[in-house]
Design a protein around this motif. Structure first.
Motif, PDB file in Angstrom:
ATOM      1  N   ASP A 124       3.182  88.769  12.418  1.00 35.55           N
ATOM      2  CA  ASP A 124       2.331  89.260  13.501  1.00 35.55           C
ATOM      3  C   ASP A 124       1.661  88.052  14.152  1.00 35.55           C
ATOM      4  OD1 ASP A 124       0.511  90.463  15.168  1.00 35.55           O
ATOM      5  OD2 ASP A 124      -0.460  91.646  13.600  1.00 35.55           O
ATOM      6  N   PRO A 125       1.900  87.811  15.442  1.00 32.34           N
ATOM      7  CA  PRO A 125       1.326  86.629  16.086  1.00 32.34           C
ATOM      8  C   PRO A 125      -0.200  86.672  16.184  1.00 32.34           C
ATOM      9  CG  PRO A 125       2.438  88.019  17.705  1.00 32.34           C
ATOM     10  CD  PRO A 125       2.707  88.600  16.358  1.00 32.34           C
ATOM     11  N   THR A 126      -0.791  87.855  16.101  1.00 32.41           N
ATOM     12  CA  THR A 126      -2.251  87.958  16.210  1.00 32.41           C
ATOM     13  C   THR A 126      -2.941  87.818  14.847  1.00 32.41           C
ATOM     14  OG1 THR A 126      -2.202  90.362  15.956  1.00 32.41           O
ATOM     15  CG2 THR A 126      -2.045  89.485  18.198  1.00 32.41           C
ATOM     16  N   GLU A 132      -8.846  83.887  11.502  1.00 30.48           N
ATOM     17  CA  GLU A 132      -9.806  82.872  11.965  1.00 30.48           C
ATOM     18  C   GLU A 132     -11.107  83.532  12.431  1.00 30.48           C
ATOM     19  OE1 GLU A 132      -9.843  79.642  11.672  1.00 30.48           O
ATOM     20  OE2 GLU A 132      -7.811  79.480  10.872  1.00 30.48           O
ATOM     21  N   THR A 133     -11.005  84.701  13.068  1.00 27.84           N
ATOM     22  CA  THR A 133     -12.208  85.430  13.497  1.00 27.84           C
ATOM     23  C   THR A 133     -13.032  85.839  12.292  1.00 27.84           C
ATOM     24  OG1 THR A 133     -11.048  86.251  15.445  1.00 27.84           O
ATOM     25  CG2 THR A 133     -13.034  87.431  14.789  1.00 27.84           C
ATOM     26  N   HIS A 137     -17.378  84.290  10.179  1.00 27.59           N
ATOM     27  CA  HIS A 137     -18.513  84.962   9.574  1.00 27.59           C
ATOM     28  C   HIS A 137     -18.971  84.288   8.283  1.00 27.59           C
ATOM     29  CE1 HIS A 137     -17.092  88.020  12.372  1.00 27.59           C
ATOM     30  NE2 HIS A 137     -18.306  88.546  12.302  1.00 27.59           N
ATOM     31  N   LEU A 138     -18.250  83.274   7.852  1.00 29.32           N
ATOM     32  CA  LEU A 138     -18.632  82.520   6.658  1.00 29.32           C
ATOM     33  C   LEU A 138     -19.305  81.227   7.081  1.00 29.32           C
ATOM     34  CD1 LEU A 138     -15.340  82.787   4.532  1.00 29.32           C
ATOM     35  CD2 LEU A 138     -17.426  84.136   4.257  1.00 29.32           C
ATOM     36  N   LYS A 180     -17.468  88.537   0.425  1.00 29.88           N
ATOM     37  CA  LYS A 180     -18.127  88.725   1.716  1.00 29.88           C
ATOM     38  C   LYS A 180     -17.117  89.172   2.773  1.00 29.88           C
ATOM     39  CE  LYS A 180     -21.177  86.462   4.994  1.00 29.88           C
ATOM     40  NZ  LYS A 180     -21.957  85.261   5.322  1.00 29.88           N
ATOM     41  N   LEU A 181     -15.918  88.590   2.775  1.00 30.48           N
ATOM     42  CA  LEU A 181     -14.879  88.987   3.725  1.00 30.48           C
ATOM     43  C   LEU A 181     -14.434  90.427   3.479  1.00 30.48           C
ATOM     44  CD1 LEU A 181     -12.727  85.736   3.871  1.00 30.48           C
ATOM     45  CD2 LEU A 181     -14.196  86.644   5.678  1.00 30.48           C
TER      46      LEU A 181
END
Length: 191
Positions: A124-126, A132-133, A137-138, A180-181
């Motif tokens: 999946d290219p996304t 990374e998004t 948040h870390l 956390k993730l």
């Protein structure tokens, strides 16, 4: 007339089986050898006709199992009964056993279907952008650690050396970061 002769020969053959097996059970080794020579080709054809979905090798394995069963259980044959139906019953049961062992699998060469099989799924290219998004948040050091281990495939020791951390500290930070993730992912799924 020919059909009657064939039937008579078949009846004689079956009578011979009974006589040979009777003599074999009485200890006549020569009679036992003759019995096996007589029954094997007939049992092989019974197995092949009943084992339509079995390969040639599987059919031969079944024939060997039939002969072994006859050998091990020949003392159970009632000498006042004809031997042929007894042998045929063993063959039928062994064919059924072979199908049970095999299950409902069908073996087909993949090469025959290469043109119609779907291609392997592409990445999946996304996906990388989504990861990374999540990493934003870390805290930066934790994101760098997760990126090194999970995305770049580096070991805990390599990551610890690069970040000037002990392996224990890397493991603790990795565990906390993944926790956390996971919590962030759960919140996004609920939305």
């Amino acid at each position: 007339m020919i059909a009657n002769e064939g039937t008579a020969m078949m009846h004689d053959r079956r009578a011979d089986w009974s006589q040979l097996l009777r003599a074999a059970n009485a200890g006549d080794k020569r009679a036992y050898g003759l019995f096996l020579q007589a029954v094997t080709p007939v049992l092989r054809s019974v197995v092949r006709s009943r084992g339509g979905g079995l390969s040639e090798a599987d059919c031969e394995d079944v024939v060997q199992e039939v002969l072994l069963a006859i050998h091990l259980k020949r003392h159970t044959w009632r000498e006042d009964e004809p031997a042929a139906p007894w042998c045929y019953a063993i063959a039928r049961h062994k064919v059924v056993d072979a199908f049970r062992k095999r299950g409902r699998r069908i073996h087909l060469p993949v090469e025959d279907f290469a043109e119609v099989l779907p291609a392997a799924p592409e990445a999946d290219p996304t996906e990388k952008a989504d990861i990374e998004t999540f990493l934003t948040h870390l805290e930066p050091r934790a994101a760098q650690l997760v990126r090194a281990i999970w995305l770049e495939g580096k070991s805990i020791a390599e990551t610890g050396d690069a970040l000037d951390m002990s392996e224990g500290a890397v493991r603790v930070m990795l565990h906390r970061s993944l926790k956390k993730l996971a919590a962030l992912r759960e919140r996004l799924i609920e939305i």
